[in-house]
Design a protein around this motif. Sequence first.
Motif, PDB file in Angstrom:
ATOM      1  N   SER A 219       1.178 -10.263   0.494  1.00 29.85           N
ATOM      2  CA  SER A 219       2.478  -9.112   0.106  1.00 29.85           C
ATOM      3  C   SER A 219       3.686  -9.601  -0.770  1.00 29.85           C
ATOM      4  CB  SER A 219       2.959  -8.690   1.954  1.00 29.85           C
ATOM      5  OG  SER A 219       3.439  -9.592   2.278  1.00 29.85           O
ATOM      6  N   GLY A 220       4.359 -10.811  -0.220  1.00 25.22           N
ATOM      7  CA  GLY A 220       5.272 -10.930  -1.400  1.00 25.22           C
ATOM      8  C   GLY A 220       4.694 -11.031  -2.208  1.00 25.22           C
ATOM      9  N   LEU A 221       3.393 -11.951  -3.350  1.00 24.63           N
ATOM     10  CA  LEU A 221       3.261 -11.714  -4.888  1.00 24.63           C
ATOM     11  C   LEU A 221       2.645 -10.167  -5.130  1.00 24.63           C
ATOM     12  CD1 LEU A 221       0.487 -14.780  -3.486  1.00 24.63           C
ATOM     13  CD2 LEU A 221       2.716 -14.745  -5.303  1.00 24.63           C
ATOM     14  N   SER A 222       2.409  -9.775  -4.584  1.00 22.59           N
ATOM     15  CA  SER A 222       2.275  -8.193  -4.596  1.00 22.59           C
ATOM     16  C   SER A 222       3.245  -7.173  -5.272  1.00 22.59           C
ATOM     17  CB  SER A 222       1.309  -7.668  -3.608  1.00 22.59           C
ATOM     18  OG  SER A 222       0.068  -8.343  -3.928  1.00 22.59           O
ATOM     19  N   LEU A 223       2.875  -6.044  -5.749  1.00 23.86           N
ATOM     20  CA  LEU A 223       3.614  -5.074  -6.098  1.00 23.86           C
ATOM     21  C   LEU A 223       3.882  -3.906  -4.910  1.00 23.86           C
ATOM     22  CD1 LEU A 223       3.168  -4.295  -9.448  1.00 23.86           C
ATOM     23  CD2 LEU A 223       5.378  -4.651  -8.376  1.00 23.86           C
ATOM     24  N   GLY A 224       2.159  -3.856  -4.148  1.00 21.41           N
ATOM     25  CA  GLY A 224       1.586  -3.195  -3.531  1.00 21.41           C
ATOM     26  C   GLY A 224       0.393  -3.714  -2.899  1.00 21.41           C
ATOM     27  N   VAL A 225       0.494  -3.391  -1.350  1.00 22.72           N
ATOM     28  CA  VAL A 225      -0.777  -3.662  -0.302  1.00 22.72           C
ATOM     29  C   VAL A 225      -1.256  -2.253   0.044  1.00 22.72           C
ATOM     30  CG1 VAL A 225      -0.858  -5.145   1.391  1.00 22.72           C
ATOM     31  CG2 VAL A 225       0.551  -5.984   0.709  1.00 22.72           C
ATOM     32  N   LEU A 226      -2.577  -2.899  -0.112  1.00 20.05           N
ATOM     33  CA  LEU A 226      -3.765  -1.598   0.295  1.00 20.05           C
ATOM     34  C   LEU A 226      -4.318  -2.278   1.478  1.00 20.05           C
ATOM     35  CD1 LEU A 226      -5.551   0.768  -0.129  1.00 20.05           C
ATOM     36  CD2 LEU A 226      -6.936  -0.446  -1.126  1.00 20.05           C
ATOM     37  N   VAL A 227      -4.084  -1.204   2.669  1.00 16.42           N
ATOM     38  CA  VAL A 227      -4.956  -1.573   3.956  1.00 16.42           C
ATOM     39  C   VAL A 227      -6.437  -0.877   3.896  1.00 16.42           C
ATOM     40  CG1 VAL A 227      -4.552  -1.931   6.506  1.00 16.42           C
ATOM     41  CG2 VAL A 227      -2.592  -2.325   4.812  1.00 16.42           C
ATOM     42  N   VAL A 228      -7.377  -1.315   3.880  1.00 20.62           N
ATOM     43  CA  VAL A 228      -9.137  -0.863   3.607  1.00 20.62           C
ATOM     44  C   VAL A 228      -9.129  -0.427   4.793  1.00 20.62           C
ATOM     45  CG1 VAL A 228     -11.501  -0.798   2.628  1.00 20.62           C
ATOM     46  CG2 VAL A 228      -9.763  -1.910   1.413  1.00 20.62           C
ATOM     47  N   GLU A 229      -8.996  -1.160   5.686  1.00 24.64           N
ATOM     48  CA  GLU A 229      -9.622  -1.042   7.176  1.00 24.64           C
ATOM     49  C   GLU A 229      -9.229  -2.019   8.554  1.00 24.64           C
ATOM     50  OE1 GLU A 229     -14.085   0.855   8.310  1.00 24.64           O
ATOM     51  OE2 GLU A 229     -13.969  -1.485   8.170  1.00 24.64           O
ATOM     52  N   ARG A 248       7.984  -3.504  -0.557  1.00 25.12           N
ATOM     53  CA  ARG A 248       6.474  -3.413  -1.477  1.00 25.12           C
ATOM     54  C   ARG A 248       5.856  -2.066  -1.156  1.00 25.12           C
ATOM     55  NH1 ARG A 248       9.285  -7.602  -2.524  1.00 25.12           N
ATOM     56  NH2 ARG A 248       7.828  -9.547  -3.215  1.00 25.12           N
ATOM     57  N   ASP A 249       5.102  -1.621  -1.623  1.00 28.01           N
ATOM     58  CA  ASP A 249       4.871  -0.248  -2.011  1.00 28.01           C
ATOM     59  C   ASP A 249       3.635  -0.878  -0.624  1.00 28.01           C
ATOM     60  OD1 ASP A 249       5.999   1.256  -2.944  1.00 28.01           O
ATOM     61  OD2 ASP A 249       4.727   0.292  -5.203  1.00 28.01           O
ATOM     62  N   VAL A 250       3.016  -0.095   0.179  1.00 27.52           N
ATOM     63  CA  VAL A 250       1.534   0.254   1.240  1.00 27.52           C
ATOM     64  C   VAL A 250       1.137   1.370   0.691  1.00 27.52           C
ATOM     65  CG1 VAL A 250       1.213  -0.233   3.788  1.00 27.52           C
ATOM     66  CG2 VAL A 250       3.206  -0.857   2.774  1.00 27.52           C
ATOM     67  N   PHE A 251       0.006   1.257   0.740  1.00 29.98           N
ATOM     68  CA  PHE A 251      -1.583   1.905   0.679  1.00 29.98           C
ATOM     69  C   PHE A 251      -2.239   1.912   1.715  1.00 29.98           C
ATOM     70  CE2 PHE A 251       0.328   1.044  -3.418  1.00 29.98           C
ATOM     71  CZ  PHE A 251       0.413   2.387  -3.819  1.00 29.98           C
ATOM     72  N   ALA A 252      -3.000   3.114   2.498  1.00 26.92           N
ATOM     73  CA  ALA A 252      -4.533   2.610   3.184  1.00 26.92           C
ATOM     74  C   ALA A 252      -5.488   3.609   2.932  1.00 26.92           C
ATOM     75  CB  ALA A 252      -3.654   2.838   4.589  1.00 26.92           C
ATOM     76  N   VAL A 253      -6.578   3.216   3.475  1.00 29.75           N
ATOM     77  CA  VAL A 253      -7.852   4.219   3.000  1.00 29.75           C
ATOM     78  C   VAL A 253      -7.392   4.348   4.224  1.00 29.75           C
ATOM     79  CG1 VAL A 253     -10.009   3.789   3.246  1.00 29.75           C
ATOM     80  CG2 VAL A 253      -8.652   2.527   1.151  1.00 29.75           C
ATOM     81  N   PRO A 254      -7.900   6.084   5.011  1.00 31.75           N
ATOM     82  CA  PRO A 254      -8.456   7.311   5.657  1.00 31.75           C
ATOM     83  C   PRO A 254      -9.778   6.559   6.006  1.00 31.75           C
ATOM     84  CG  PRO A 254      -8.112   8.531   3.948  1.00 31.75           C
ATOM     85  CD  PRO A 254      -8.002   7.280   3.224  1.00 31.75           C
ATOM     86  N   ARG A 271       2.278   7.829   9.911  1.00 27.89           N
ATOM     87  CA  ARG A 271       3.411   7.435  10.409  1.00 27.89           C
ATOM     88  C   ARG A 271       4.372   7.904   8.860  1.00 27.89           C
ATOM     89  NH1 ARG A 271       3.178   1.682  14.211  1.00 27.89           N
ATOM     90  NH2 ARG A 271       2.425   3.110  15.903  1.00 27.89           N
ATOM     91  N   GLY A 272       3.802   7.797   7.914  1.00 26.72           N
ATOM     92  CA  GLY A 272       4.775   7.829   6.252  1.00 26.72           C
ATOM     93  C   GLY A 272       4.758   6.591   5.828  1.00 26.72           C
ATOM     94  N   GLU A 273       4.137   5.550   6.887  1.00 29.60           N
ATOM     95  CA  GLU A 273       4.312   4.298   6.104  1.00 29.60           C
ATOM     96  C   GLU A 273       3.406   3.918   4.976  1.00 29.60           C
ATOM     97  OE1 GLU A 273       5.957   2.216  10.618  1.00 29.60           O
ATOM     98  OE2 GLU A 273       3.630   2.286   9.973  1.00 29.60           O
ATOM     99  N   ALA A 274       2.037   4.251   5.083  1.00 29.44           N
ATOM    100  CA  ALA A 274       1.572   3.877   3.282  1.00 29.44           C
ATOM    101  C   ALA A 274       1.097   5.743   3.184  1.00 29.44           C
ATOM    102  CB  ALA A 274       0.083   3.238   4.384  1.00 29.44           C
TER     103      ALA A 274
END
Length: 411
Positions: A219-229, A248-254, A271-274
């Motif tokens: 996460s530290g190297l990244s602008l954002g982190v995507l949690v896929v599953e 950092r920005d957080v994204f998630a795949v529903p 929760r609005g976290e991603a």
Amino acid sequence: MAAISYLIWLTTRDSIRADMAVGLLRHFGTAEAVYYADRAEYDLLRIPPRLRDSLLDKKLDGAEGILERCDRQGITLLTCQDAAYPERLGQLDDHPLVLYVKGKLPRVDKEVAIGMVGSRKCTPYGQTMAGRISMDLARSGAVVVSGMAEGIDAASLKGALQGGGRVISVLAGGVDVVYPACNRWLYEDIQTSGALISENPPGTRPEGWRFPIRNRIISGLSLGVLVVEAAERSGALITAHDALDQGRDVFAVPGPADAPMSGGTNLLISRGEARLVRSAWDILLEYTGQYPQKLTFPPPLTVEESDARLAPEPAPTGNTEAEAPAPPASEQEEPDLPLKSGAEFDRLGEEQREIFLLLAQHRLTAEDIVGRTEIPARRVNTALTILQSQGYLKELPGRRFTAAVRFDQDR
């Protein structure tokens, strides 16, 4: 004694945490000053007894041995005092003082680096989404950062490589330790198209407790982190919360509401976290304004094209009747090929350049290339895919390949 030796000595003290190492460095000013401090100076800092005793061990044999091993294995060391050390990582209170690198680490601070994490035991849906999204991120110029585990990590890295992009794999063990063993091919490919990095010296085994600590670097190297599953108690959520703590920005795949492996991602979204992500474009649009020179938007691949690239490579079956021998050079002359800059050629990996130069002179199958270059078949196939995706090669009947462009070598 070189400053790097004192930094290695400090980071390999028994029971030292990264935040403790950073604190000691800030207090004393240099790792050398930490080394020459005595018991009384350590006692003023209320250091835990076990760590204090380790700091009082002034032998540098271990640090020198690590340096020798890195030299033998072609491992580069990057310290927090080097100009090339990622500023994004240096912002963390627990940043690693030393990074061990195999391959070529991109200048992360100038890149749209996106972390991708998820479950080892992912579903086919998760694997497909990871592959498609990472491929499109890479085709658009983003750098994909992940681990090396089975499941989402491997699918994300493979998709980015198939998209012709650069990747960074952050390992929990040493960069010379392939784990899991089934990903050796991926480990080898990443060295030619990106970097393997770790805060742990070579030879370190990837023990379970090291993985959650490693996640802060992704996460530290990244602008954002995507949690896929990820399930509700997945380790991938640790990375997501590290990212939130780091700003950092957080994204998630529903996923389906009743799918256990989507419980964690759905929870982050609810929760609005991603931010909800359905494709790479949902991520890329967040950064086009900040990085207009880094991101491009090539024509999208169809689902069929994406899935074909991500499909497992078939085992070599030898030449068939359809695989005709390479024609003579006189049949290969194509004087009207588009001219590309020499700078583009320089950005290719060493093996990619070797293969391109060979195909600029001959029309060859993948098997022919393996025979002429002695590059392993899997890496040849990866290089061909990358060069094709960038428009530098074209495939001919009989599964032969040839150059589709010329590079300006008169510089």
